[in-house]
Design an enzyme around this catalytic site. Structure first.
Site, short mmCIF file in Angstrom:
data_model
loop_
_atom_site.label_atom_id
_atom_site.label_comp_id
_atom_site.label_asym_id
_atom_site.label_seq_id
_atom_site.Cartn_x
_atom_site.Cartn_y
_atom_site.Cartn_z
N LYS A 278 0.84 -1.20 0.00
CA LYS A 278 0.00 0.00 0.00
C LYS A 278 0.88 1.25 0.00
CE LYS A 278 -4.05 -1.77 2.51
NZ LYS A 278 -5.04 -1.55 1.44
N ARG A 352 -10.27 -11.51 2.01
CA ARG A 352 -11.06 -12.62 1.46
C ARG A 352 -10.30 -13.93 1.54
NH1 ARG A 352 -11.48 -9.36 -4.10
NH2 ARG A 352 -11.10 -7.68 -2.60
N1 BES Z 1 -8.21 -3.66 4.31
C1 BES Z 1 -8.31 -3.28 2.96
C2 BES Z 1 -9.59 -2.50 2.66
C3 BES Z 1 -9.57 -1.06 3.05
C4 BES Z 1 -8.83 -0.14 2.34
C5 BES Z 1 -10.35 -0.63 4.09
C6 BES Z 1 -8.85 1.19 2.71
C7 BES Z 1 -10.40 0.70 4.44
C8 BES Z 1 -9.64 1.62 3.76
C9 BES Z 1 -8.31 -4.52 2.07
O1 BES Z 1 -7.54 -5.57 2.51
C10 BES Z 1 -7.78 -4.10 0.75
O2 BES Z 1 -6.66 -3.73 0.68
N2 BES Z 1 -8.63 -4.17 -0.27
C11 BES Z 1 -8.26 -3.73 -1.57
C12 BES Z 1 -8.85 -4.71 -2.55
C13 BES Z 1 -8.31 -4.55 -3.95
C14 BES Z 1 -6.85 -4.96 -3.99
C15 BES Z 1 -9.12 -5.38 -4.88
C16 BES Z 1 -8.82 -2.33 -1.79
O3 BES Z 1 -9.93 -2.04 -1.34
O4 BES Z 1 -8.12 -1.52 -2.38
MN MN Z 2 -5.53 -5.37 1.90
#
Ligand code: BES
Ligand code: MN
Ligand code: ZN
Length: 497
Positions: A278, A352
């Site tokens: 990230k 997931r």
């Molecule tokens: N924990 C995150 C989701 C998230 C992101 C919650 C920002 C709150 C704020 C999750 O694990 C994630 O990173 N999801 C990705 C999925 C994508 C790679 C398909 C997302 O939401 O960007």
């Molecule tokens: Mn994630």
């Protein structure tokens, strides 16, 4: 804050009630609530309202001392909007303003004499919960890890809520307090730094809850997860030096052998994204990626305190998502507990990957229903903002019913959810050339494809998924966990008794 209920009647009148302060409602149409009238022997209150010293707007307040018609030291006039029928919003802002005023008074005890049944489409239970949650919120401190503590809560700490239906209100108050205590646990866990709130910390919290409230608890270690062939969950855990913990809590409050409701929480105690790293700014907020797990533990805190007469199983899948020489790479293919193989196209879609194995594990409880709770996608914030949790289920009669139950519980509890669709056209996006499923789809509708991914692992029972990425915590100056969706979940379970 210590809450109690008291019924006032012809003999035991509100006017003769002794307290540091009594809060009563007034309206923009210059009318007094019944309780305000009862204290207004000399017309002081009506005069204050008429003169414009208080507008009556929701959340406006005016403190009067030595009101002739009241034995209390002070009367706090609280604006509750246009007229005698409050909306959720006007009632809530009146309650929040009351708590703020109470906190700055030189009085230790107070009475809240609001028209509890006046909120449109909501009942007394809703109003009591709103008062208790606001009271707990006003006292909540985020100084657990500060060397110098924030100022301790001051002012009114003992609150009596006036009502005419004391017996029903007493039970509802106890439930509201249990919910607020559950929310506090969820908030505390969420706010703790990720070097403290590790999977091990969550497991220890579950063990402590079990000891305090008589739950059965089991914590499965990496070896046991290997024996269960949870290859998907373990692929996320293996990038981290923190040991994964798979926590199973059981509240056996219902009939022996009755099918339980199973709650499954995402417990990523820190989500770096893994090799699909990230961006740096704001990454600290990924300590909140265990808020689904936190809400399961908080809900158990609440139903344990209530002694809820229902069988409930709580599953928390906890690990860290870290980049390292042992971490999963984009393109890796893993085999889940169900046997389904998964191509990990993005290691940041890790929630997931741990939930699918937890959902397969849930089959063994022959559940009446399974609800998973996860900070699963940033995309749900794009869809629903920070007001409503995303709700996903299949589209058939049984699942429509479950969705309706959850939506209704959310409304009842002031912790709302909004249903979004899933379906074959979205599931298509999860096709892989090399494995049974890919872990991401195309960027559009990312919350939906995430839910579809989970759906593949839930075909043996009735299931719903709550995406709480937008509701579990607040960013910015007010940064902090909200305790949601503990009110929704607890109310949903209470309605199932
Ligand atoms: N924990 C995150 C989701 C998230 C992101 C919650 C920002 C709150 C704020 C999750 O694990 C994630 O990173 N999801 C990705 C999925 C994508 C790679 C398909 C997302 O939401 O960007
Ligand atoms: Mn994630
Ligand atoms: Zn995550």
């Amino acid at each position: 804050m210590d809450f109690s209920i008291k019924a006032f009647d012809a003999k035991n009148t509100l006017a003769t009630a002794k307290a540091g302060v009594i809060a009563v409602a007034v309206y923009e149409n210059k009318k007094l609530s019944q309780a305000a009238k009862a204290l207004d022997q000399n017309g002081d209150i009506a005069a204050a309202l008429k003169s414009g010293d208080i507008s009556g707007k929701a959340g406006s307040t005016l403190l009067l001392r030595g009101v002739a018609g009241s034995a209390a030291q002070r009367v706090l006039l609280v604006g509750m909007g246009a007229d005698e029928t409050a909306s959720e919003k006007t009632f809530t802002s009146a309650v929040t303003a009351t708590m703020k005023a109470f906190a700055s008074l030189g009085a230790a005890d107070g009475i809240i004499a609001f028209p509890l049944a006046s909120v449109k489409e909501r009942d007394i239970n809703w109003a009591l919960r709103a008062i208790v949650v606001a009271g707990f919120e006003s006292e909540f401190r985020t100084d657990t890890q500060k060397s110098k503590k924030d100022p301790a809560p001051a002012g009114v700490r003992k609150v009596t809520i006036a009502t005419d239906a004391a017996a029903q209100a007493k039970a509802a108050l106890a439930q509201a307090v249990a919910i607020a205590n559950g929310m506090n646990l969820t908030k505390e866990l969420g706010n703790l730094s990720p070097n403290v709130c590790t999977p091990t910390y969550l497991a220890n919290t579950a063990k402590k809850l079990a000891a305090d409230f008589g739950f059965d608890v089991e914590v499965l270690e990496r070896k046991q997860l290997e024996a269960l062939k949870m290859g998907s969950l373990l692929s996320v855990a293996k990038g981290s030096d923190e040991a994964p913990k798979f926590i199973v809590l059981k509240h056996n409050g219902g009939k022996k052998g009755a099918a339980p409701v199973v709650l499954v929480g995402k417990g990523i105690t820190f989500d770096t994204g893994g090799i699909s790293l990230k961006p740096g700014p704001g990454m600290d907020e990924m300590k909140y990626d265990m808020c689904g797990a936190g809400s399961v533990l908080g809900t158990f805190r609440a139903i344990g305190e209530m002694g809820l007469k229902l069988n409930v199983v709580g599953i928390v899948a906890a690990c860290e998502n870290m980049p390292s020489g042992r971490a999963s790479k984009p393109g890796d293919i893993v085999t889940s507990m169900s046997g389904t193989t998964i191509e990990i196209l993005n290691t940041d879609a890790e929630g997931r990957l741990i939930l699918c194995d937890a959902l397969t594990y849930a089959e063994r409880f022959k559940p009446a229903a399974v609800v998973d709770i996860a900070t699963l996608t940033g995309a749900v914030i794009v869809s629903l903002g920070n007001h409503k949790s995303g709700l996903f289920t299949r589209h058939d009669d049984a699942h429509d019913k479950l969705a309706d139950e959850l939506v209704a519980a959310g409304k009842q509890a002031g912790d709302t959810a909004w249903r979004l669709p899933i379906g074959e056209e979205y599931n298509e996006q999860l096709k892989s050339n090399f494995a049974d499923l890919a872990n991401i789809g195309t960027p559009g509708g990312a919350s939906i494809t995430a839910a579809c991914f989970l759906e593949n692992f839930t075909r043996k029972y009735t299931w719903a998924h709550l995406d709480i990425a937008g509701t579990a915590w607040k960013s910015g100056a007010q940064k902090g966990a909200t305790g949601r969706p503990v009110p929704l979940l607890t109310t949903f379970l209470m309605n199932r008794v």
